[in-house]
Design a protein around this motif. Structure first.
Motif, PDB file in Angstrom:
ATOM      1  N   ARG A 225      20.820  17.060  29.030  1.00 11.56           N
ATOM      2  CA  ARG A 225      19.771  16.408  28.242  1.00 11.56           C
ATOM      3  C   ARG A 225      19.594  17.187  26.937  1.00 11.56           C
ATOM      4  N   LEU A 226      19.798  16.505  25.813  1.00 12.04           N
ATOM      5  CA  LEU A 226      19.610  17.123  24.508  1.00 12.04           C
ATOM      6  C   LEU A 226      18.181  16.874  24.037  1.00 12.04           C
ATOM      7  N   SER A 227      17.493  17.935  23.683  1.00  8.37           N
ATOM      8  CA  SER A 227      16.133  17.799  23.174  1.00  8.37           C
ATOM      9  C   SER A 227      16.175  17.429  21.692  1.00  8.37           C
ATOM     10  N   PHE A 228      15.026  17.059  21.166  1.00  7.60           N
ATOM     11  CA  PHE A 228      14.924  16.767  19.737  1.00  7.60           C
ATOM     12  C   PHE A 228      15.336  17.982  18.915  1.00  7.60           C
ATOM     13  N   GLU A 229      14.940  19.172  19.359  1.00  7.15           N
ATOM     14  CA  GLU A 229      15.280  20.400  18.648  1.00  7.15           C
ATOM     15  C   GLU A 229      16.777  20.657  18.695  1.00  7.15           C
ATOM     16  N   ASP A 230      17.426  20.362  19.842  1.00  8.95           N
ATOM     17  CA  ASP A 230      18.883  20.499  19.948  1.00  8.95           C
ATOM     18  C   ASP A 230      19.578  19.615  18.916  1.00  8.95           C
ATOM     19  N   ILE A 231      19.107  18.373  18.810  1.00  8.44           N
ATOM     20  CA  ILE A 231      19.706  17.415  17.873  1.00  8.44           C
ATOM     21  C   ILE A 231      19.558  17.906  16.443  1.00  8.44           C
ATOM     22  N   ARG A 232      18.377  18.407  16.110  1.00  6.55           N
ATOM     23  CA  ARG A 232      18.131  18.887  14.750  1.00  6.55           C
ATOM     24  C   ARG A 232      19.083  20.035  14.403  1.00  6.55           C
ATOM     25  N   LYS A 233      19.272  20.962  15.339  1.00 10.24           N
ATOM     26  CA  LYS A 233      20.136  22.115  15.083  1.00 10.24           C
ATOM     27  C   LYS A 233      21.593  21.686  14.912  1.00 10.24           C
ATOM     28  N   ILE A 234      22.040  20.753  15.725  1.00 11.22           N
ATOM     29  CA  ILE A 234      23.428  20.286  15.625  1.00 11.22           C
ATOM     30  C   ILE A 234      23.646  19.547  14.307  1.00 11.22           C
ATOM     31  N   ARG A 235      22.653  18.785  13.876  1.00 15.27           N
ATOM     32  CA  ARG A 235      22.757  18.108  12.587  1.00 15.27           C
ATOM     33  C   ARG A 235      22.811  19.116  11.441  1.00 15.27           C
ATOM     34  N   GLU A 236      22.088  20.224  11.562  1.00 16.76           N
ATOM     35  CA  GLU A 236      22.151  21.265  10.539  1.00 16.76           C
ATOM     36  C   GLU A 236      23.537  21.910  10.517  1.00 16.76           C
ATOM     37  N   GLY A 237      24.114  22.096  11.713  1.00 21.52           N
ATOM     38  CA  GLY A 237      25.478  22.623  11.796  1.00 21.52           C
ATOM     39  C   GLY A 237      26.471  21.697  11.118  1.00 21.52           C
ATOM     40  N   HIS A 238      26.283  20.413  11.319  1.00 22.01           N
ATOM     41  CA  HIS A 238      27.115  19.392  10.670  1.00 22.01           C
ATOM     42  C   HIS A 238      27.060  19.542   9.150  1.00 22.01           C
ATOM     43  N   ASP A 239      25.858  19.737   8.592  1.00 24.75           N
ATOM     44  CA  ASP A 239      25.694  19.848   7.145  1.00 24.75           C
ATOM     45  C   ASP A 239      26.348  21.127   6.616  1.00 24.75           C
ATOM     46  N   ILE A 240      26.259  22.211   7.393  1.00 22.99           N
ATOM     47  CA  ILE A 240      26.891  23.457   6.968  1.00 22.99           C
ATOM     48  C   ILE A 240      28.407  23.295   6.908  1.00 22.99           C
ATOM     49  N   ILE A 241      28.986  22.606   7.888  1.00 25.45           N
ATOM     50  CA  ILE A 241      30.433  22.365   7.882  1.00 25.45           C
ATOM     51  C   ILE A 241      30.831  21.562   6.653  1.00 25.45           C
ATOM     52  N   ILE A 242      30.089  20.499   6.357  1.00 25.66           N
ATOM     53  CA  ILE A 242      30.391  19.631   5.216  1.00 25.66           C
ATOM     54  C   ILE A 242      30.425  20.428   3.915  1.00 25.66           C
ATOM     55  N   ASN A 243      29.540  21.408   3.786  1.00 22.66           N
ATOM     56  CA  ASN A 243      29.421  22.159   2.536  1.00 22.66           C
ATOM     57  C   ASN A 243      30.249  23.433   2.512  1.00 22.66           C
ATOM     58  N   ASN A 244      31.041  23.673   3.556  1.00 23.07           N
ATOM     59  CA  ASN A 244      31.889  24.866   3.598  1.00 23.07           C
ATOM     60  C   ASN A 244      33.306  24.510   4.041  1.00 23.07           C
ATOM     61  N   LEU A 245      33.822  23.393   3.539  1.00 21.50           N
ATOM     62  CA  LEU A 245      35.152  22.942   3.945  1.00 21.50           C
ATOM     63  C   LEU A 245      36.250  23.915   3.524  1.00 21.50           C
ATOM     64  N   ASP A 246      35.995  24.697   2.473  1.00 22.11           N
ATOM     65  CA  ASP A 246      37.005  25.639   1.988  1.00 22.11           C
ATOM     66  C   ASP A 246      36.954  26.981   2.705  1.00 22.11           C
ATOM     67  N   THR A 247      36.045  27.115   3.651  1.00 25.70           N
ATOM     68  CA  THR A 247      35.840  28.396   4.338  1.00 25.70           C
ATOM     69  C   THR A 247      36.256  28.293   5.800  1.00 25.70           C
ATOM     70  N   GLU A 248      36.854  29.361   6.298  1.00 29.84           N
ATOM     71  CA  GLU A 248      37.205  29.395   7.716  1.00 29.84           C
ATOM     72  C   GLU A 248      35.929  29.365   8.563  1.00 29.84           C
ATOM     73  N   LEU A 249      35.869  28.467   9.512  1.00 30.80           N
ATOM     74  CA  LEU A 249      34.700  28.364  10.375  1.00 30.80           C
ATOM     75  C   LEU A 249      34.647  29.574  11.312  1.00 30.80           C
ATOM     76  N   PRO A 250      33.465  30.176  11.500  1.00 27.79           N
ATOM     77  CA  PRO A 250      33.373  31.276  12.473  1.00 27.79           C
ATOM     78  C   PRO A 250      33.718  30.764  13.872  1.00 27.79           C
ATOM     79  N   SER A 251      33.809  31.651  14.826  1.00 25.71           N
ATOM     80  CA  SER A 251      34.026  31.207  16.205  1.00 25.71           C
ATOM     81  C   SER A 251      32.864  30.296  16.603  1.00 25.71           C
ATOM     82  N   LEU A 252      33.116  29.387  17.519  1.00 21.03           N
ATOM     83  CA  LEU A 252      32.063  28.454  17.931  1.00 21.03           C
ATOM     84  C   LEU A 252      30.859  29.208  18.499  1.00 21.03           C
ATOM     85  N   ARG A 253      31.109  30.323  19.142  1.00 23.07           N
ATOM     86  CA  ARG A 253      30.000  31.125  19.675  1.00 23.07           C
ATOM     87  C   ARG A 253      29.116  31.649  18.541  1.00 23.07           C
TER      88      ARG A 253
END
Length: 342
Positions: A225-253
């Motif tokens: 079950r994903l909470s509202f807060e979980d969804i918000r954090k994942i959406r923020e992660g999505h935005d960070i990826i979009i704005n750092n396409l030229d950068t190596e992504l850290p480990s998922l952890r």
């Protein structure tokens, strides 16, 4: 699909040539629309000296975002059941030289930078040109006084070059047992409760642990079950990826820790929200941006490959052809031919 992918902006008399400057302006408009679509209305686009239809669109978007933001706050005052929340949105601690020693997680999300890209940089790196002189003047005053408190307006700058006008609260404090002082900068965002705006998203994402089908096995394991807060954090992660396409992504952890969740929830939630894995999404977005740049700019293919995070041209070409069925060079030739035929 984003606005910049197929959108061709034309004047009434003749088409606008999609040169590098116009392509960059279109990208800013696209980013602004994405932010507004995700519920962020505090971003603005910096005005240019141009006097054309694109600039008129920029003015309209800035006005619209400002009106929506004011409306949300006004509703919070007029409805006693939805009181205004004062949220510390961004926090920075600067050393005696003005370098950032600490930044909170939310500031990384708002500015769309990775944590390690902010720490150690001067504070002025993350504010707009129009605010730098004001900041330098204030910093001189801070250096002259043992204790200093003030409030001022600054325009922050996201990695995508969107502006974020904010009131900041500045105070200095003495580091224990040393003669060195530090500066705390806080940005407080006023907002009403936003859960209602995401009700439909929660309906689609939050999975009921009870089986709704009599044919399903009673021993089947319920979904997370994903909470509202979980969804918000994942959406923020999505935005960070979009704005750092030229950068190596850290480990998922590490990436999960940065946005305030754990690796399992990040993997599961990202798949539920966006229908793919984090790394596959990163690759798709890199290739999508490359496709747009090949079509609408004259940047060399090698430079495009580097800008979207590929370390070698062969890897870029193979990945691009696998994704779209044709090579980057074939698309560039087609785009040049199409431009000549106009």
């Amino acid at each position: 699909m984003t606005l910049g992918h197929n959108f061709r902006y034309k004047r009434k008399c003749k088409p606008i040539k999609m040169d590098a400057v116009i392509s960059q302006r279109m990208e800013l408009i696209n980013q602004m629309l994405l932010e507004m679509a995700s519920g962020n209305f505090f971003y603005r686009i910096e005005r240019s000296t141009e006097n054309d239809e694109l600039e008129a669109l920029v003015v309209t978007l800035n006005m619209l975002a400002e009106e929506i933001q004011d409306t949300i706050i006004h509703q919070g005052f007029t409805n006693t059941e939805k009181t205004i929340l004062d949220i510390v949105q961004m926090s920075f601690i600067l050393d005696s030289e003005g370098r950032i020693q600490m930044v909170n997680q939310q500031a990384c999300n708002v500015l769309s930078y990775l944590y390690e890209d902010i720490i150690g940089n001067y504070f002025e790196v993350f504010i707009a040109k129009s605010s730098i002189q004001k900041w330098k003047k204030t910093w001189k005053q801070i250096k002259k006084k043992a204790f200093f408190d003030t409030t001022m307006s600054l325009k922050f700058k996201s990695k995508g070059n969107l502006l974020i006008p904010k009131n900041v609260y500045i105070t200095t404090f003495q580091e224990p047992n040393t003669k060195y002082s530090k500066t705390l900068i806080s940005v407080v965002h006023r907002s009403s409760f936003q859960k209602q705006l995401d009700a439909s998203l929660k309906e689609r994402v939050i999975k009921d642990s009870k089986s709704s089908d009599n044919d399903k096995s009673k021993t089947s394991k319920p979904k997370l079950r994903l909470s509202f807060e979980d969804i918000r954090k994942i959406r923020e992660g999505h935005d960070i990826i979009i704005n750092n396409l030229d950068t190596e992504l850290p480990s998922l952890r590490d990436f999960a820790l940065q946005i305030g969740t754990n690796e399992f929830k990040l993997k599961y939630g990202f798949k539920e929200l966006y229908g793919t894995t984090v790394h596959r999404f990163l690759m798709q977005e890199r290739l999508r941006k490359a496709q747009m740049m090949i079509q609408y700019s004259d940047v060399s293919l090698k430079s495009i490959a580097y800008r979207v995070g590929f370390k070698s041209m062969p890897h870029f070409s193979r990945s691009f052809k696998t994704r779209y069925g044709y090579t980057p060079s074939a698309l560039r030739k087609n785009s040049i031919s199409t431009e000549k035929d106009r």
